[in-house]
Motif scaffolding. Structure first.
Motif, PDB file in Angstrom:
ATOM      1  N   GLU A   1       5.419  -3.745   3.570  1.00 23.19           N
ATOM      2  CA  GLU A   1       4.464  -4.788   3.189  1.00 23.19           C
ATOM      3  C   GLU A   1       3.029  -4.442   3.555  1.00 23.19           C
ATOM      4  N   ASN A   2       2.845  -3.676   4.615  1.00 20.53           N
ATOM      5  CA  ASN A   2       1.485  -3.358   5.065  1.00 20.53           C
ATOM      6  C   ASN A   2       0.910  -2.096   4.421  1.00 20.53           C
TER       7      ASN A   2
ATOM      8  N   SER B   1      -1.080   0.196   1.962  1.00 17.99           N
ATOM      9  CA  SER B   1      -2.225   0.051   1.056  1.00 17.99           C
ATOM     10  C   SER B   1      -2.581   1.429   0.513  1.00 17.99           C
TER      11      SER B   1
END
Length: 141
Positions: free
Chosen positions: A57-58, A60
Motif C-alpha cells: 500500500e505504501n 509510490s
C-alpha cells in the motif's frame, strides 16, 4: 596488433554511438520480441516471463524509482504519472538497456530490454531479480 586495437576502438565507437535514442515509445505493456535480450511481467513465454510484482500500500513511483536507480549505472529517462523508464549503460561497450516500470492498481509491470544486440547474456533477468530484491528490502513489494 595495431590493427586489432584500431578495429576494437572503431567498433566501440560505432556501438556507443548507436545507443543515442532520446525519445522512446512506452512498451511496458507489450510482450518481448523474439530476441533473448528481454524479460517482462507481460510475457507468458517461459524464457521471457517474470513473476508478478505485487505492490504494498505504501509503494509510490518515487520510491520505486529510488530502488531502481540504486542498481547502478542508471539514470531516469522518462517519468510520468504511473510510468517510469530508466536507462542502464554498460561500463565497457556503453550498451543501453531500458527498464520500463508501470503501476497498474497494486501491480508493477516490469519490462527490461537491451536496445542493441541479439543476446544480453541474462543481464536483463538479473537486473529484474535485483530490482525485486531492492523493492522487497524497501518494503514496496
Amino acid at each position: 596488433m595495431y590493427k586489432i586495437i584500431t578495429l576494437a576502438a572503431v567498433a566501440a565507437t560505432l556501438l556507443g554511438c548507436s545507443n543515442g535514442e532520446i525519445t522512446m515509445q512506452d512498451r511496458s505493456t507489450q510482450p518481448c520480441g523474439d530476441k533473448p535480450n528481454c524479460v517482462s511481467t507481460q510475457d507468458s513465454r517461459e524464457k521471457f516471463t517474470l513473476a508478478p510484482f505485487t505492490l504494498t500500500e505504501n509503494a509510490s513511483l518515487d520510491e520505486i524509482e529510488k530502488a531502481a536507480l540504486s542498481l547502478g549505472q542508471a539514470k531516469t529517462a522518462n517519468k510520468d504519472q504511473n510510468y517510469l523508464r530508466i536507462e542502464y549503460t554498460s561500463r565497457v561497450f556503453r550498451f543501453v538497456d531500458d527498464l520500463e516500470l508501470r503501476i497498474e492498481g497494486n501491480s508493477l509491470i516490469v519490462r527490461s530490454e537491451s536496445r542493441t544486440g541479439h543476446s544480453d547474456f541474462g543481464v536483463n533477468r538479473k537486473r529484474a531479480d535485483a530490482l525485486r530484491d531492492a523493492l522487497k528490502q524497501a518494503g514496496l513489494i
